[in-house]
Motif scaffolding. Structure first.
Motif, PDB file in Angstrom:
ATOM      1  N   ASP A   1     -80.678  12.028  -0.930  1.00 19.88           N
ATOM      2  CA  ASP A   1     -79.122  11.100  -1.187  1.00 19.88           C
ATOM      3  C   ASP A   1     -78.455  10.910   0.442  1.00 19.88           C
ATOM      4  O   ASP A   1     -77.651  11.762   0.467  1.00 19.88           O
ATOM      5  CB  ASP A   1     -78.552  11.429  -2.688  1.00 19.88           C
ATOM      6  N   PRO A   2     -78.360  10.172   1.359  1.00 17.86           N
ATOM      7  CA  PRO A   2     -77.973   9.097   1.878  1.00 17.86           C
ATOM      8  C   PRO A   2     -76.163   9.956   1.242  1.00 17.86           C
ATOM      9  O   PRO A   2     -75.183   9.525   1.723  1.00 17.86           O
ATOM     10  CB  PRO A   2     -77.777   8.017   2.163  1.00 17.86           C
ATOM     11  N   GLN A   3     -75.614   9.094   0.153  1.00 19.59           N
ATOM     12  CA  GLN A   3     -74.683   9.290   0.191  1.00 19.59           C
ATOM     13  C   GLN A   3     -73.374  10.641  -0.666  1.00 19.59           C
ATOM     14  O   GLN A   3     -74.885  11.677  -1.629  1.00 19.59           O
ATOM     15  CB  GLN A   3     -74.303   8.229  -1.389  1.00 19.59           C
ATOM     16  N   PRO A   4     -72.830  11.373  -0.878  1.00 18.81           N
ATOM     17  CA  PRO A   4     -72.425  12.603  -0.741  1.00 18.81           C
ATOM     18  C   PRO A   4     -71.746  12.234  -2.660  1.00 18.81           C
ATOM     19  O   PRO A   4     -71.602  11.262  -3.183  1.00 18.81           O
ATOM     20  CB  PRO A   4     -71.310  12.856  -0.271  1.00 18.81           C
ATOM     21  N   GLU A   5     -72.026  13.389  -3.465  1.00 15.55           N
ATOM     22  CA  GLU A   5     -71.753  13.470  -4.574  1.00 15.55           C
ATOM     23  C   GLU A   5     -70.393  13.463  -4.600  1.00 15.55           C
ATOM     24  O   GLU A   5     -69.480  15.276  -3.865  1.00 15.55           O
ATOM     25  CB  GLU A   5     -72.464  14.498  -5.564  1.00 15.55           C
ATOM     26  N   VAL A   6     -69.139  12.717  -5.071  1.00 12.47           N
ATOM     27  CA  VAL A   6     -67.856  13.552  -5.500  1.00 12.47           C
ATOM     28  C   VAL A   6     -67.349  13.116  -6.463  1.00 12.47           C
ATOM     29  O   VAL A   6     -67.763  12.921  -7.590  1.00 12.47           O
ATOM     30  CB  VAL A   6     -66.984  12.279  -4.019  1.00 12.47           C
TER      31      VAL A   6
END
Length: 146
Positions: free
Chosen positions: A53-58
């Motif tokens: 997943d290129p977007q981090p989980e925040v």
């Protein structure tokens, strides 16, 4: 099974590893949310899985995490930059003061050595040296009198 007896090792099966990651990620996010709510603390989390997943989980969201990071670092980037600049200016000022003090000490030592060489007839002072020698003698007399 106790924590000590449990063996942790890399999960080689891609599907099992991804499933385990998602499950543990959800647990961590839930725990951070609970910590924040129950204990009344500011918390944030960033989990970056990399390839999958290129977007981090925040958590709670990008803005919330940014606020927590800024608070930990001591304010917004612009404020930190001003604080760093002021700190650097203070260090430069102290460094210049130290340099001037050391130059004065070095000159005093040079003049003291020159006076000794003059008394031994091995040196002739310049007009500037005479002035500095007078200052060294006056400083020494002040120290003696006090």
């Amino acid at each position: 099974m106790s924590e000590e007896a449990m063996k942790h090792q890399y999960i080689t099966d891609d599907l099992k590893r991804k499933a385990s990651f998602k499950k543990r990620e959800a647990i961590i996010m839930k725990k951070i949310s609970e910590l924040s709510i129950l204990c009344g603390v500011e918390a944030g989390a960033i989990i970056y899985s990399g390839r999958s997943d290129p977007q981090p989980e925040v958590w709670p969201d990008h803005e919330g995490v940014q606020q927590v990071i800024e608070r930990c670092r001591g304010g917004p980037v612009s404020e930190r930059a001003l604080n760093k600049e002021a700190t650097i200016q203070k260090r430069i000022k102290k460094g210049k003061e130290l340099l001037m003090r050391r130059r004065k000490e070095n000159r005093t030592e040079e003049i003291s050595q020159l006076m000794i060489r003059c008394m031994l007839g091995k040196a002739t002072p310049s007009p500037a040296d005479w002035h500095d020698m007078k200052m060294v003698v006056e400083q020494t007399l002040k120290k003696i009198n006090s």
